[in-house]
Scaffold this motif. Sequence first.
Motif, short mmCIF file in Angstrom:
data_model
loop_
_atom_site.label_atom_id
_atom_site.label_comp_id
_atom_site.label_asym_id
_atom_site.label_seq_id
_atom_site.Cartn_x
_atom_site.Cartn_y
_atom_site.Cartn_z
N LEU A 177 50.49 23.10 40.61
CA LEU A 177 49.33 23.05 41.37
C LEU A 177 48.60 24.44 41.22
N GLY A 178 49.57 25.54 41.40
CA GLY A 178 48.92 27.03 41.23
C GLY A 178 48.24 27.31 40.09
N GLU A 179 48.80 26.53 38.85
CA GLU A 179 48.27 26.80 37.43
C GLU A 179 46.98 25.91 37.57
N LEU A 180 47.01 24.87 37.97
CA LEU A 180 45.52 24.20 38.08
C LEU A 180 44.43 24.84 38.85
N ALA A 181 44.83 25.35 40.12
CA ALA A 181 43.97 26.16 40.68
C ALA A 181 43.34 27.22 39.91
N ALA A 182 44.34 27.96 39.42
CA ALA A 182 43.74 29.02 38.66
C ALA A 182 42.86 28.49 37.48
N ASP A 197 36.55 16.47 35.89
CA ASP A 197 36.57 16.66 34.53
C ASP A 197 37.42 17.44 34.11
N ARG A 198 37.20 18.86 34.96
CA ARG A 198 38.05 20.07 34.50
C ARG A 198 39.40 19.71 34.59
N LEU A 199 39.83 19.16 35.91
CA LEU A 199 41.28 19.11 36.08
C LEU A 199 41.80 18.07 35.32
N GLU A 200 41.32 17.10 34.81
CA GLU A 200 41.62 16.17 33.79
C GLU A 200 41.99 16.82 32.54
N ALA A 201 41.11 17.79 32.23
CA ALA A 201 41.10 18.28 30.82
C ALA A 201 42.21 19.44 30.76
N CYS A 202 42.65 19.88 31.70
CA CYS A 202 43.80 20.71 32.17
C CYS A 202 45.16 19.94 31.85
N LEU A 203 45.25 18.81 32.49
CA LEU A 203 46.34 17.63 32.23
C LEU A 203 46.35 17.24 31.02
N GLU A 204 45.26 17.01 30.49
CA GLU A 204 45.34 16.34 29.13
C GLU A 204 45.78 17.39 27.94
N GLY A 205 45.56 18.52 28.27
CA GLY A 205 45.88 19.56 27.14
C GLY A 205 47.53 19.75 27.28
#
Length: 117
Positions: A3-8, A103-111
């Motif tokens: 969660l911390g990485e996603l927030a950043a 979209d940005r959160l999904e891109a983070c997870l997709e990566g």
Amino acid sequence: MNLGELAARIDARLIPSASDSFPEVKAIHAADTISSLIANASPETLLVTSLNNSQLIRVAELMGSPALCLVGGAQPGSELITRAREAGASILVSPLGLEETRDRLEACLEGTKQVRA
């Protein structure tokens, strides 16, 4: 990704749970109805919404979700923050709208090759 990485990565403000831990997030679900959030919540799902009331934490609590993400820069009220901490859930506040945040959160997870909701 935690969660911390996603927030950043999306420039969201993070209001941590009482435990200050950053749980792993493997899925994102964005919706503006409580019923959709309930239907798609899980212990590894970050719930993204423009709703902003103290009842939201009940969804996270009942379904075991690690956090809520409020969009559009909506600031959570003190009651929501207090109830989230009591439930062990964190709150993210994204300055972006619902779709762009999702979209940005999904891109983070997709990566990271995680499962997406």
